[in-house]
Design a protein around this motif. Structure first.
Motif, PDB file in Angstrom:
ATOM      1  N   ARG A  88      23.976  13.081  16.641  1.00 31.51           N
ATOM      2  CA  ARG A  88      23.803  11.622  16.679  1.00 31.51           C
ATOM      3  C   ARG A  88      22.336  11.266  16.953  1.00 31.51           C
ATOM      4  N   GLN A  89      21.713  11.961  17.892  1.00 32.99           N
ATOM      5  CA  GLN A  89      20.305  11.699  18.180  1.00 32.99           C
ATOM      6  C   GLN A  89      19.441  12.035  16.968  1.00 32.99           C
ATOM      7  N   PHE A  90      19.788  13.108  16.250  1.00 38.03           N
ATOM      8  CA  PHE A  90      19.056  13.471  15.045  1.00 38.03           C
ATOM      9  C   PHE A  90      19.184  12.383  13.981  1.00 38.03           C
ATOM     10  N   GLY A  91      20.376  11.830  13.828  1.00 36.87           N
ATOM     11  CA  GLY A  91      20.584  10.748  12.874  1.00 36.87           C
ATOM     12  C   GLY A  91      19.790   9.503  13.235  1.00 36.87           C
ATOM     13  N   GLN A  92      19.735   9.183  14.526  1.00 36.39           N
ATOM     14  CA  GLN A  92      18.946   8.028  14.961  1.00 36.39           C
ATOM     15  C   GLN A  92      17.462   8.258  14.710  1.00 36.39           C
ATOM     16  N   LEU A  93      16.996   9.482  14.926  1.00 39.94           N
ATOM     17  CA  LEU A  93      15.593   9.800  14.665  1.00 39.94           C
ATOM     18  C   LEU A  93      15.272   9.624  13.186  1.00 39.94           C
ATOM     19  N   LEU A  94      16.152  10.132  12.316  1.00 37.85           N
ATOM     20  CA  LEU A  94      15.925   9.973  10.874  1.00 37.85           C
ATOM     21  C   LEU A  94      15.953   8.503  10.457  1.00 37.85           C
ATOM     22  N   ARG A  95      16.878   7.745  11.030  1.00 36.92           N
ATOM     23  CA  ARG A  95      16.952   6.319  10.705  1.00 36.92           C
ATOM     24  C   ARG A  95      15.670   5.599  11.106  1.00 36.92           C
ATOM     25  N   ASN A  96      15.152   5.894  12.283  1.00 34.84           N
ATOM     26  CA  ASN A  96      13.920   5.247  12.738  1.00 34.84           C
ATOM     27  C   ASN A  96      12.738   5.622  11.851  1.00 34.84           C
ATOM     28  N   TRP A  97      12.656   6.895  11.468  1.00 37.15           N
ATOM     29  CA  TRP A  97      11.585   7.308  10.571  1.00 37.15           C
ATOM     30  C   TRP A  97      11.708   6.600   9.228  1.00 37.15           C
ATOM     31  N   ARG A  98      12.930   6.502   8.708  1.00 38.94           N
ATOM     32  CA  ARG A  98      13.137   5.854   7.416  1.00 38.94           C
ATOM     33  C   ARG A  98      12.724   4.386   7.469  1.00 38.94           C
ATOM     34  N   LEU A  99      13.088   3.706   8.573  1.00 38.08           N
ATOM     35  CA  LEU A  99      12.727   2.294   8.697  1.00 38.08           C
ATOM     36  C   LEU A  99      11.214   2.109   8.822  1.00 38.08           C
ATOM     37  N   SER A 100      10.566   2.968   9.597  1.00 40.70           N
ATOM     38  CA  SER A 100       9.119   2.807   9.765  1.00 40.70           C
ATOM     39  C   SER A 100       8.369   3.120   8.471  1.00 40.70           C
ATOM     40  N   ILE A 101       8.779   4.154   7.747  1.00 38.21           N
ATOM     41  CA  ILE A 101       8.127   4.468   6.476  1.00 38.21           C
ATOM     42  C   ILE A 101       8.386   3.362   5.465  1.00 38.21           C
ATOM     43  N   GLY A 102       9.595   2.810   5.458  1.00 39.66           N
ATOM     44  CA  GLY A 102       9.886   1.689   4.566  1.00 39.66           C
ATOM     45  C   GLY A 102       9.044   0.469   4.876  1.00 39.66           C
ATOM     46  N   ALA A 103       8.836   0.187   6.150  1.00 36.89           N
ATOM     47  CA  ALA A 103       8.003  -0.957   6.528  1.00 36.89           C
ATOM     48  C   ALA A 103       6.556  -0.736   6.115  1.00 36.89           C
ATOM     49  N   ILE A 104       6.050   0.470   6.281  1.00 42.75           N
ATOM     50  CA  ILE A 104       4.667   0.769   5.883  1.00 42.75           C
ATOM     51  C   ILE A 104       4.514   0.629   4.371  1.00 42.75           C
ATOM     52  N   LEU A 105       5.476   1.143   3.613  1.00 43.10           N
ATOM     53  CA  LEU A 105       5.411   1.010   2.157  1.00 43.10           C
ATOM     54  C   LEU A 105       5.497  -0.445   1.722  1.00 43.10           C
ATOM     55  N   ALA A 106       6.323  -1.231   2.400  1.00 46.03           N
ATOM     56  CA  ALA A 106       6.426  -2.651   2.051  1.00 46.03           C
ATOM     57  C   ALA A 106       5.102  -3.363   2.307  1.00 46.03           C
ATOM     58  N   VAL A 107       4.438  -3.040   3.404  1.00 50.38           N
ATOM     59  CA  VAL A 107       3.138  -3.661   3.696  1.00 50.38           C
ATOM     60  C   VAL A 107       2.107  -3.244   2.655  1.00 50.38           C
ATOM     61  N   LEU A 108       2.096  -1.979   2.282  1.00 46.62           N
ATOM     62  CA  LEU A 108       1.147  -1.514   1.264  1.00 46.62           C
ATOM     63  C   LEU A 108       1.407  -2.167  -0.086  1.00 46.62           C
ATOM     64  N   VAL A 109       2.668  -2.318  -0.475  1.00 40.48           N
ATOM     65  CA  VAL A 109       2.993  -2.980  -1.740  1.00 40.48           C
ATOM     66  C   VAL A 109       2.585  -4.439  -1.689  1.00 40.48           C
ATOM     67  N   PHE A 110       2.810  -5.100  -0.553  1.00 34.22           N
ATOM     68  CA  PHE A 110       2.443  -6.502  -0.419  1.00 34.22           C
ATOM     69  C   PHE A 110       0.940  -6.697  -0.568  1.00 34.22           C
ATOM     70  N   PHE A 111       0.163  -5.879   0.135  1.00 33.46           N
ATOM     71  CA  PHE A 111      -1.293  -6.031   0.026  1.00 33.46           C
ATOM     72  C   PHE A 111      -1.825  -5.536  -1.305  1.00 33.46           C
ATOM     73  N   GLY A 112      -1.162  -4.548  -1.909  1.00 31.17           N
ATOM     74  CA  GLY A 112      -1.593  -4.065  -3.213  1.00 31.17           C
ATOM     75  C   GLY A 112      -1.336  -5.072  -4.320  1.00 31.17           C
ATOM     76  N   SER A 113      -0.303  -5.878  -4.177  1.00 36.05           N
ATOM     77  CA  SER A 113      -0.002  -6.857  -5.218  1.00 36.05           C
ATOM     78  C   SER A 113      -0.945  -8.050  -5.158  1.00 36.05           C
ATOM     79  N   HIS A 114      -1.622  -8.278  -4.042  1.00 38.97           N
ATOM     80  CA  HIS A 114      -2.533  -9.411  -3.917  1.00 38.97           C
ATOM     81  C   HIS A 114      -3.966  -9.051  -4.257  1.00 38.97           C
ATOM     82  N   LEU A 115      -4.231  -7.795  -4.576  1.00 42.91           N
ATOM     83  CA  LEU A 115      -5.606  -7.406  -4.908  1.00 42.91           C
ATOM     84  C   LEU A 115      -5.891  -7.518  -6.340  1.00 42.91           C
TER      85      LEU A 115
END
Length: 115
Positions: A88-115
């Motif tokens: 269960r702790q391993f699953g929570q760790l993977l979920r947190n990593w997935r959410l943080s990487i998704g947020a970083i990619l969303a920010v990069l896509v947002f700023f990349g689309s405005h350039l």
């Protein structure tokens, strides 16, 4: 509730909170070691050389053992098992990593689309 009793309860609660804060500040000092955590499993005698192992947080009897040495060794084994990294702790760790990487990619896509 009587007003004087309510005042006394409020004052005592404020003093308890100040004591908790002072204790936390004391253990944040670099040279002070905090006390060890309380054990997860409590060994209590029942009678006739029988001991019950009780989970401290829930109060549920986990097991019963004959002999003090057997009971304490089983309690240590249960605490070691609880301290292991669970699925269960391993699953929570993977979920947190997935959410943080998704947020970083969303920010990069947002700023990349405005350039």
């Amino acid at each position: 509730m009587h007003s004087s009793f309510a005042k006394r309860c409020a004052i005592l609660e404020g003093l308890r909170e100040r004591a908790r804060i002072a204790t936390a500040e004391f253990y944040q000092k670099p040279s002070v070691m905090p006390p060890p955590l309380a054990p997860l499993i409590i060994v209590r005698p029942i009678g006739n050389n029988t001991f019950s192992l009780i989970n401290r947080t829930t109060g549920v009897i986990v097991a019963e053992r004959f002999g003090h040495n057997d009971a304490t060794s089983h309690a240590r084994a249960l605490e070691a098992k609880a301290a292991q990294f669970s699925i269960r702790q391993f699953g929570q760790l993977l979920r947190n990593w997935r959410l943080s990487i998704g947020a970083i990619l969303a920010v990069l896509v947002f700023f990349g689309s405005h350039l």
